[in-house]
Design a protein around this motif. Structure first.
Motif, PDB file in Angstrom:
ATOM      1  N   LEU A 118       2.714  -3.689   4.321  1.00  0.00           N
ATOM      2  CA  LEU A 118       2.584  -3.138   2.969  1.00  0.00           C
ATOM      3  C   LEU A 118       1.389  -2.193   2.911  1.00  0.00           C
ATOM      4  O   LEU A 118       0.367  -2.441   3.549  1.00  0.00           O
ATOM      5  CB  LEU A 118       2.403  -4.256   1.940  1.00  0.00           C
ATOM      6  CG  LEU A 118       3.585  -5.202   1.749  1.00  0.00           C
ATOM      7  CD1 LEU A 118       3.205  -6.331   0.810  1.00  0.00           C
ATOM      8  CD2 LEU A 118       4.786  -4.440   1.202  1.00  0.00           C
ATOM      9  N   THR A 119       1.505  -1.094   2.172  1.00  0.00           N
ATOM     10  CA  THR A 119       0.426  -0.111   2.088  1.00  0.00           C
ATOM     11  C   THR A 119      -0.168  -0.088   0.691  1.00  0.00           C
ATOM     12  O   THR A 119       0.380  -0.681  -0.242  1.00  0.00           O
ATOM     13  CB  THR A 119       0.961   1.298   2.386  1.00  0.00           C
ATOM     14  OG1 THR A 119       1.831   1.672   1.303  1.00  0.00           O
ATOM     15  CG2 THR A 119       1.738   1.346   3.676  1.00  0.00           C
ATOM     16  N   LEU A 120      -1.286   0.633   0.590  1.00  0.00           N
ATOM     17  CA  LEU A 120      -1.902   0.828  -0.715  1.00  0.00           C
ATOM     18  C   LEU A 120      -0.933   1.585  -1.623  1.00  0.00           C
ATOM     19  O   LEU A 120      -0.855   1.341  -2.819  1.00  0.00           O
ATOM     20  CB  LEU A 120      -3.200   1.623  -0.529  1.00  0.00           C
ATOM     21  CG  LEU A 120      -4.192   1.649  -1.675  1.00  0.00           C
ATOM     22  CD1 LEU A 120      -4.564   0.242  -2.094  1.00  0.00           C
ATOM     23  CD2 LEU A 120      -5.439   2.419  -1.271  1.00  0.00           C
ATOM     24  N   GLY A 121      -0.175   2.516  -1.023  1.00  0.00           N
ATOM     25  CA  GLY A 121       0.838   3.258  -1.766  1.00  0.00           C
ATOM     26  C   GLY A 121       1.904   2.320  -2.318  1.00  0.00           C
ATOM     27  O   GLY A 121       2.403   2.513  -3.428  1.00  0.00           O
ATOM     28  N   ASP A 122       2.242   1.282  -1.541  1.00  0.00           N
ATOM     29  CA  ASP A 122       3.206   0.292  -2.014  1.00  0.00           C
ATOM     30  C   ASP A 122       2.674  -0.444  -3.237  1.00  0.00           C
ATOM     31  O   ASP A 122       3.395  -0.695  -4.211  1.00  0.00           O
ATOM     32  CB  ASP A 122       3.508  -0.734  -0.911  1.00  0.00           C
ATOM     33  CG  ASP A 122       4.382  -0.164   0.189  1.00  0.00           C
ATOM     34  OD1 ASP A 122       5.114   0.808  -0.095  1.00  0.00           O
ATOM     35  OD2 ASP A 122       4.342  -0.684   1.316  1.00  0.00           O
ATOM     36  N   MET A 170       0.556   0.653  -5.401  1.00  0.00           N
ATOM     37  CA  MET A 170       0.622   1.560  -6.555  1.00  0.00           C
ATOM     38  C   MET A 170       2.054   1.698  -7.049  1.00  0.00           C
ATOM     39  O   MET A 170       2.300   1.762  -8.254  1.00  0.00           O
ATOM     40  CB  MET A 170       0.078   2.933  -6.162  1.00  0.00           C
ATOM     41  CG  MET A 170      -1.402   2.913  -5.867  1.00  0.00           C
ATOM     42  SD  MET A 170      -1.908   4.551  -5.315  1.00  0.00           S
ATOM     43  CE  MET A 170      -3.646   4.300  -5.099  1.00  0.00           C
ATOM     44  N   GLY A 171       3.000   1.718  -6.101  1.00  0.00           N
ATOM     45  CA  GLY A 171       4.412   1.842  -6.472  1.00  0.00           C
ATOM     46  C   GLY A 171       4.881   0.627  -7.264  1.00  0.00           C
ATOM     47  O   GLY A 171       5.548   0.758  -8.291  1.00  0.00           O
ATOM     48  N   VAL A 172       4.508  -0.558  -6.795  1.00  0.00           N
ATOM     49  CA  VAL A 172       4.909  -1.784  -7.490  1.00  0.00           C
ATOM     50  C   VAL A 172       4.279  -1.819  -8.880  1.00  0.00           C
ATOM     51  O   VAL A 172       4.930  -2.154  -9.872  1.00  0.00           O
ATOM     52  CB  VAL A 172       4.499  -3.039  -6.670  1.00  0.00           C
ATOM     53  CG1 VAL A 172       4.746  -4.304  -7.473  1.00  0.00           C
ATOM     54  CG2 VAL A 172       5.269  -3.092  -5.369  1.00  0.00           C
ATOM     55  N   VAL A 225       2.638  -9.879  -3.614  1.00  0.00           N
ATOM     56  CA  VAL A 225       3.718  -9.575  -2.667  1.00  0.00           C
ATOM     57  C   VAL A 225       3.149  -9.702  -1.261  1.00  0.00           C
ATOM     58  O   VAL A 225       2.089  -9.140  -0.966  1.00  0.00           O
ATOM     59  CB  VAL A 225       4.271  -8.138  -2.847  1.00  0.00           C
ATOM     60  CG1 VAL A 225       5.473  -7.923  -1.927  1.00  0.00           C
ATOM     61  CG2 VAL A 225       4.642  -7.862  -4.288  1.00  0.00           C
ATOM     62  N   THR A 232       4.887   4.354  -3.356  1.00  0.00           N
ATOM     63  CA  THR A 232       6.124   3.985  -2.667  1.00  0.00           C
ATOM     64  C   THR A 232       6.578   2.604  -3.124  1.00  0.00           C
ATOM     65  O   THR A 232       5.813   1.852  -3.715  1.00  0.00           O
ATOM     66  CB  THR A 232       5.908   3.960  -1.143  1.00  0.00           C
ATOM     67  OG1 THR A 232       4.723   3.205  -0.888  1.00  0.00           O
ATOM     68  CG2 THR A 232       5.756   5.355  -0.590  1.00  0.00           C
ATOM     69  N   GLN A 264       6.123   0.443 -11.197  1.00  0.00           N
ATOM     70  CA  GLN A 264       7.369  -0.160 -11.681  1.00  0.00           C
ATOM     71  C   GLN A 264       7.104  -1.233 -12.726  1.00  0.00           C
ATOM     72  O   GLN A 264       7.771  -1.319 -13.750  1.00  0.00           O
ATOM     73  CB  GLN A 264       8.138  -0.767 -10.501  1.00  0.00           C
ATOM     74  CG  GLN A 264       8.729   0.299  -9.592  1.00  0.00           C
ATOM     75  CD  GLN A 264       9.357  -0.286  -8.358  1.00  0.00           C
ATOM     76  OE1 GLN A 264       8.987  -1.372  -7.923  1.00  0.00           O
ATOM     77  NE2 GLN A 264      10.300   0.422  -7.787  1.00  0.00           N
ATOM     78  N   THR A 323       0.796   8.852  -2.255  1.00  0.00           N
ATOM     79  CA  THR A 323       2.175   8.771  -2.753  1.00  0.00           C
ATOM     80  C   THR A 323       2.519   7.322  -3.063  1.00  0.00           C
ATOM     81  O   THR A 323       2.259   6.429  -2.258  1.00  0.00           O
ATOM     82  CB  THR A 323       3.157   9.304  -1.691  1.00  0.00           C
ATOM     83  OG1 THR A 323       2.668  10.558  -1.240  1.00  0.00           O
ATOM     84  CG2 THR A 323       4.552   9.464  -2.282  1.00  0.00           C
ATOM     85  N   LYS A 327      -2.260   1.444   6.711  1.00  0.00           N
ATOM     86  CA  LYS A 327      -2.701   0.559   5.636  1.00  0.00           C
ATOM     87  C   LYS A 327      -2.731   1.258   4.277  1.00  0.00           C
ATOM     88  O   LYS A 327      -2.502   0.640   3.245  1.00  0.00           O
ATOM     89  CB  LYS A 327      -4.100  -0.010   5.950  1.00  0.00           C
ATOM     90  CG  LYS A 327      -4.106  -1.001   7.100  1.00  0.00           C
ATOM     91  CD  LYS A 327      -3.512  -2.349   6.690  1.00  0.00           C
ATOM     92  CE  LYS A 327      -3.522  -3.339   7.834  1.00  0.00           C
ATOM     93  NZ  LYS A 327      -2.798  -4.577   7.502  1.00  0.00           N
TER      94      LYS A 327
END
Lengths: 845, 528
Positions: free
Chosen positions: B413-417, B419-421, B408, A381, B424, A379, A318
């Motif tokens: 989906l992760t917390l990292g995703d 942050m990534g979105v 989204v 992603t 961007q 990180t 998660k």
């Protein structure tokens, strides 16, 4: 978000080190707090009451810290320090224990049944052998206040009372009495008051008056007595003076009365976990018994530790990290969630302490792991979600129009959706009841009484605020207005409007009219009666008499334009003539390739909620008349419903602008609730349904829309007079005759004035379903449509590709009697053959 | 129809109020001195040593001084043909009355000469144009007397034989250019009588310029179709433009700055593959605005002080019934792995209609609809639309504002995703330095506030809010368990105010907008 003020030096002392402001800010940020302000008591007083008052105040640096709204355990210095120390691995989270009193019975609070009428719940606990200092005492009072303002919802859900246990003696009774029967000396008062007197005494108290409405209108007020009849408190208003706590108090009796038991338990847990630190045996709380009216006894505080098991993989997945199970358990432990791997796979057992009622789901635990890991260490992603973007068609059209309207020399304004009743009604010379406006129940000022039903007032106010600008002022706005609409789940809908005004020394109707022409050009609508657009004189109290016209597109009214009435101009504090245009945008959406987007959710489950007040008063629907035949077709057939749906697409009512018997009659002809696919019909249907109680009072119908049952046909048992025949076989001559007559009657009634016979020559494109359609038969069907004032002309077949040919057929119609939509409806009714009908050419003769 | 025609013809005849402006960068076709004067002037300058005075030149050439001034300007425009230095001098000139006096004599002299030896009735004298003034002056000069007892009314007689008209003589002196012979007192006396006036004359001292020549080529102001047709432009010289002047403002409409920024945000979302949500429903039920988002019914945001409630239509009529039951259950009892809020959830509270407080209400509807699909498909949604808060208003807060929202939904989906979105998204706004602060929001967990480093303020400022929707919100809708939904939001007004340097939100939104600001605002490029 609650803000907690702590003295910096005390905080650093408790944390065991000092920080620079930047360092402490950084620590807060990481932990999810915000160092909102660095100030001092002196500074605050001087800012709020002036320098003179501040002279004696303390210079000590105060940190104002914003705490997340669900972290009640961080609302005081004690909790903040504990949370941060555990987070920094400098302290192990204490274990809170509930203990029995040393010898003797626990304190008891007996709830009587009278409390059920006002405030049914109560919990209690005792802090034994506590040592207060001024700082601790202030913090103790302050935490009660913070809890009251937040989780207790300004004492409406829970109210806390703290008492010096040595001044009172149990068992205590929590009851409710008539206000006149409650009499005691309240906190910090010198004499006794009855509850009734207290309510008027506190009417003017800047702090307490906010809580009076919680019980004000109740027949009985809650009150707690000790065994000697001493009043401890009258929750949620005030405590008694007798039992008030002081710096010297050693034993504290805490009671929380509530309308929400869950929250009462949380509040009590918070009070005791935070301050049991100062008890002789730190972090122990003496239990108290609460006896319910039904004899049931509960022991408080609950101080419940709950255990959850989750997998390390869940957290990793998660959050988007790859940490070992051990490490995750360590991370959670740093958030006061004592955790350890169970040894079974990557399973972790997490213990949620009574201080963390905010943890109600595994996702809360996951968040704490992420916080301890450090959000900014994760990180970043890119998700691989593949999607194709679509614009909302209405917004797409709006965006394109805006660009070109600006290019046409008009400047875009942007006004509020909320306004006063006066703006949309009185000032425009209308009655508020005519506006279909939604009304706001709790506006703070008149500016927020209603949502606008027209964009015009906003533009006029924009002009009024910009009178210094050089003339002419040419403004436009494309925005949503809000209208009541019974067909929507919430009873209202937005409608997108385009509005423009021209303000100058001359009215400039030709400018606004020119803008209309340009807009239509942009929307690819030709100037023509019938399928194109035209304007015709209209009466509207907003406009100068004789200077207003209605805009018709394909015979549907889409808006109005004209020179504003001088009274309207003056009411908006303007001095020059002004012309304006306002029209709907949605009719121009047409069909887009993109999926039709709507926020309407499917209500596919047919069960509708029973709302007692309404459904009981609503009489049963009148029994159905024997006929389902209307001028729109047979209401028991899809085609008939479809025709009516199309008819209602742009009309609120079958006839005119108010509900009438015509609506009721057609309503009755519909045998069952129409399917959701017919959205216009459905909207109208539920709207007319709402008139059932008052249908007798509806105005009479002007025309007959429902056809009486046809006389039994001689040739067959079939008595269907299917107007726009969905039947396979040819219509019987009798049916055709009847239909012909009805249509003639309808057309005759529809025409209002026996004007000049205006005729038009129309060329229709009739497209079949496929190349196998019998075109001869199709033509026969088309020619079978007979109406008064309709003369069929020559026809030919034109290839359109893939072997498909369309029928191009000419006809001459009398404008007053035959409309293209009527014609199209009649032809598309042959749905077996006809896929679509388009007007290829339309010429006035 | 006739009525309409009549109105049309009136309309066509209306006066245009647009300013008639000529191009300020051109010289314009105004008083262009004719070539004859220019050349005559140049010849004088050539003959003179050191230069000539424009006044003298005017006198010499027998033209009005203004013509010479025009010639000087024209010559200056040609380049360095001449150099002209502005000089000013004062001198005395006869007024109109003075000129008349110089020609016909002073009023008093004319009175004297009009009286015959036998005298003249006073009434007769007063009928003459110079009668009144001349009479009193002649009296004070003792040139005449009045016999008031004369039969037939007062009569005037000469008292002296002859007179000397000094006033006329003085004026003649001035006229000849010999004003210097009069003393100041005399001149002021005549000035008082409005016979003389002191004028300041601006003249040019004209000398040869670096490219002096006595012949000039007539310079053209603008290129004409004829010149192009005949090719005559090749031989012509053109007057230089004044590039210092501003151009003529084009007559055009303007888009509102906030809407320009909205267009850019829409563009960014579309570039990122986000589809627009249908947010055209300002009225929302508390159910979709709060309950479906797992926001408890006692939440402060649902208070009268924060939310606009409706009195008409006060209640929503229809909800998906089974979903409603699931929402009720998760609030009051929990489920889906949740403890729930454990309170008495009431349909009455959920039915209350409000003005939506966030566009997330529409996101909830869209996610519910997504869950009703046969098979889940990943989606990316966005919206930018109005939301309403019954809050205290100040320079940066209004009761309504535009919320920008991105959502989204996909498996895993992760917390990292998230942050990534966000990284961007904000990079497209020209914001690259981001960091995230843990926060609290009833319907997202984890929740993160987005901060960006502000180079101007030298500190981190909050730019948005974000989070992962709670399972208690998604699972009752019927979304698959392993689907995560990430979302973020920000206001449209704040970045716009920063972008366009506006401090008071009322100057940007609403009728108090400053239209000049709208006219003047540049196009919106968020990343620059």
């Amino acid at each position: 978000m609650p803000t907690v003020g702590v003295k910096r030096d005390f905080l650093f002392n408790a944390l065991g080190r000092t920080y620079t402001d930047e360092e402490f800010d950084e620590l807060c940020f990481e932990f999810g707090l915000e160092l909102d302000e660095i100030t001092s008591e002196k500074e605050i007083i001087s800012r709020e009451q002036g320098d003179s008052k501040a002279s004696g105040a303390s210079d000590l640096i105060l940190y104002k810290i914003d705490v997340p709204a669900n972290r009640y355990d961080l609302l005081c210095l004690e909790g903040l320090v504990r949370g941060l120390q555990v987070f920094k691995n400098k302290l192990e989270a204490p274990r809170y224990r509930r203990v029995s009193p040393d010898g003797g019975e626990p304190q008891r609070l007996i709830i009587t049944k009278e409390t059920a009428a006002v405030r049914p719940h109560a919990v209690a606990a005792v802090l034994r052998n506590i040592t207060f200092t001024q700082e601790r005492y202030d913090s103790f009072i302050e935490l009660q206040e913070k809890l009251h303002q937040n989780i207790c919802r300004k004492r409406s859900l829970v109210a806390i009372g703290t008492h010096d246990l040595d001044t009172i003696s149990g068992p205590f009774t929590y009851t409710a009495k008539a206000p006149g029967d409650i009499c005691f000396r309240p906190l910090n008062q010198t004499k006794e008051y009855t509850a009734t007197q207290l309510m008027s005494l506190y009417k003017t108290d800047s702090h307490l008056r906010h809580y009076l409405p919680i019980i004000e209108d109740k027949l009985v007020y809650p009150v707690i007595y000790d065994s000697n009849g001493v009043v401890l408190s009258m929750p949620p208003i005030i405590n008694g003076d007798h039992s008030k706590i002081s710096l010297q108090t050693k034993n504290v009796f805490i009671e929380c009365t509530a309308t929400d038991l869950t929250k009462a338990k949380i509040v009590l847990d918070m009070m005791v976990t935070m301050f049991s630190e100062y008890c002789a045996q730190p972090f122990t709380v003496e239990q108290a018994e609460v006896v319910y009216p039904d004899g049931k006894t509960c022991v408080y505080p609950e101080l419940a530790y709950r255990k959850e098991k989750l997998s390390g993989e869940f957290i990793n997945r998660k959050v988007g990290i790859r940490e070992s199970t051990d490490r995750i358990a360590q991370l959670l432990t740093r958030m006061c969630l004592l955790s350890q791997p169970t040894g079974v796979g990557d399973e972790i057992e997490v213990e949620i302490p009574p201080t963390r009622p905010d943890v109600i789901h595994a996702c809360d635990i996951m968040e704490d792991a992420a916080i301890a890991y450090g959000f900014n260490n994760i990180t970043r992603t890119t998700p691989r979600t593949y999607t194709v973007a679509n614009q909302f068609p209405l917004n797409k059209l709006t965006e394109l129009l805006r660009q070109d309207l600006a290019a046409a020399g008009f400047t875009e304004a942007l006004n509020f959706a909320l306004c006063s009743q006066e703006d949309i009604a009185d000032k425009l010379g209308k009655k508020i009841s005519e506006t279909r406006a939604i009304h706001i129940s709790n506006p703070k000022t008149a500016e927020f009484q209603v949502a606008r039903t027209t964009v015009l007032p906003g533009l006029l106010k924009t002009v009024a605020a910009n009178r210094k600008m050089p003339l002419p002022l040419k403004l436009f706005e494309i925005s949503d207005v809000v209208l009541k609409d019974e067909s929507k789940d919430v009873g209202a809908r937005n409608s997108r409007r385009f509005c423009a005004i021209y303000y100058n020394k001359t009215p400039g109707f030709e400018v606004i009219h020119g803008l209309l022409d340009r807009t239509m050009q942009l929307l690819d609508v030709k100037p023509a009666r019938g399928e194109g657009y035209h304007i015709q004189a209209a009466d509207d109290s907003t406009f100068f008499p004789g200077r207003c016209a209605e805009i018709f597109v394909g015979r549907k009214s889409v808006g109005r334009l004209g020179v504003l009435h001088p009274d309207v101009v003056s009411r908006f504090e303007l001095t020059m003539p002004c012309s304006a245009l306002e029209m709907d945008v949605e009719p121009f959406l047409g069909f887009t390739a993109e999926v039709l987007l709507t926020h309407d959710v499917p209500m596919q489950e047919t069960f509708k909620h029973q709302f007692p007040a309404r459904s009981q008063s609503r009489p049963a629907l009148p029994s159905r008349p024997p006929t389902t035949k209307t001028v729109f077709g047979d209401m028991s057939s899809q085609a008939g419903l479809e025709a009516l749906d199309g008819f209602l697409a742009d009309r609120s009512y079958v006839e005119g602008f108010t509900a009438s018997q015509a609506d009721a009659a057609v309503f009755d002809a519909i045998p069952s609730p129409p399917p959701p696919a017919f959205c216009h019909l459905r909207r109208w249907w539920s709207h007319i349904k709402s008139f059932q109680t008052e249908r007798a009072r509806l105005p009479p119908a002007k025309s007959q829309f429902v056809l009486p049952p046809a006389p039994p046909a001689s040739d067959a048992g079939e008595d269907d007079v299917d107007l726009f025949g969905s039947d396979d076989e040819e219509e019987s001559t009798e049916a055709a005759r009847i239909r012909e007559q009805r249509l003639a009657d309808y057309a005759a009634k529809k025409s209002k004035k026996p004007a000049l016979v205006a005729k038009s020559s129309i060329l229709l494109d009739v497209k079949p379903w496929d190349d196998e359609t019998d075109m001869a038969k199709l033509e026969e069907c088309v020619r079978s449509v007979v109406m008064e004032g309709l003369l069929w002309g020559q026809a030919k077949l034109v290839p359109v590709g893939y072997g498909i040919r369309k029928l191009q057929i000419g006809c001459v119609v009398e404008d007053e009697k035959v409309g293209t939509d009527l014609l199209e409806e009649a032809i598309t009714a042959f749905e077996e053959y006809v896929q679509s009908v388009d007007v290829a050419a339309f010429n006035k003769i | 129809m006739a009525d309409v025609l009549a109105r049309r013809s009136c309309g066509l005849g209306h006066v245009r109020f647009e300013k008639t402006t000529s191009h300020p960068a051109s010289i314009g076709a105004s008083s262009m001195a004719d070539t004859g004067v220019l050349e005559a002037l140049l010849q004088r300058v050539e003959k003179a040593d050191g230069g000539v005075d424009s006044l003298a030149a005017a006198a010499g050439l027998g033209v009005d001084h203004q013509v010479i001034v025009g010639a000087v300007k024209s010559l200056q425009a040609l380049g360095d043909v001449i150099s002209a230095e502005l000089r000013s001098s004062k001198h005395w000139e006869l007024t109109e009355e003075g000129t008349e006096t110089a020609e016909q004599g002073s009023h008093e002299a004319r009175v004297f000469s009009s009286i015959p030896a036998e005298g003249l009735p006073q009434a007769e004298l007063m009928k003459l144009s110079f009668g009144k003034i001349g009479f009193s002056k002649a009296m004070s000069n003792n040139w005449i007397r009045v016999d008031k007892s004369h039969e037939g009314g007062p009569r005037i007689f000469r008292t002296v034989e002859s007179i000397q008209d000094q006033v006329r003589e003085k004026l003649l002196l001035v006229k000849r250019g010999d004003a210097a012979q009069l003393d100041e007192k005399e001149k002021n006396e005549l000035k008082k009588r409005k016979l003389l006036a002191e004028v300041t004359v601006k003249s040019y001292w004209i000398a040869k310029g670096s490219s002096f020549s006595t012949t000039i080529t007539k310079q053209e102001t603008e290129l004409t179709p004829e010149m192009i047709a005949t090719g005559s432009w090749k031989e012509k010289k053109f007057k230089p433009y004044n590039f210092e002047a501003m151009g003529v403002a084009p007559d055009c409409g303007h888009l509102h700055p906030l809407m320009k920024v909205r267009t850019q945000f829409r563009q960014i979302f579309l570039e990122m593959g986000f589809s627009e949500m249908p947010t055209n429903n300002f009225i929302e039920s508390s159910f979709w605005n709060f309950d479906s988002l797992f926001q408890p019914q006692q939440h402060p945001a649902r208070d009268q002080h924060d939310t606009f409630f409706l009195s008409d239509p006060a209640l929503a009529q229809e909800f998906p019934p089974e979903y409603l039951e699931r929402v009720k259950k998760v609030h009051s009892e929990g489920g889906y792995g949740s403890q729930g809020y454990k309170y008495d959830w009431k349909i009455e509270e959920a039915r209350k209609n409000i003005l939506r407080t966030h566009t997330t209400a529409v996101s909830a509807r869209m996610l519910y609809k997504l869950a009703q699909q046969e098979k889940f498909t990943p989606v990316k949604y966005f919206s930018i639309d109005r939301v309403f808060r019954n809050e205290t208003l100040d320079a940066t807060h209004l009761a309504e504002f535009h919320q920008i929202e991105g959502v989204v939904a996909d498996y895993g989906l992760t917390l990292g995703d998230l942050m990534g979105v966000l990284h961007q998204f904000f990079t497209k706004l020209g914001i690259t330095k981001l960091r995230f602060k843990p926060a609290y929001n009833p319907y997202t967990e984890p929740s993160m506030e987005v901060f960006s480093y502000h180079e101007g303020l030298k500190k981190w400022v909050e730019v948005g809010n974000s989070g992962v929707f709670r399972p208690e919100m998604l699972l009752p809708m019927g979304l698959p368990e392993d689907v995560s939904v990430i979302a973020w939001g920000l206001s449209l007004e704040r970045p716009t105010m920063i972008k366009y340097g506006i401090n008071n939100i009322r100057e940007l939104v609403g009728h108090k907008v400053n239209l000049q600001m709208v006219y003047d605002s540049p196009i919106c490029r968020l990343d620059s």
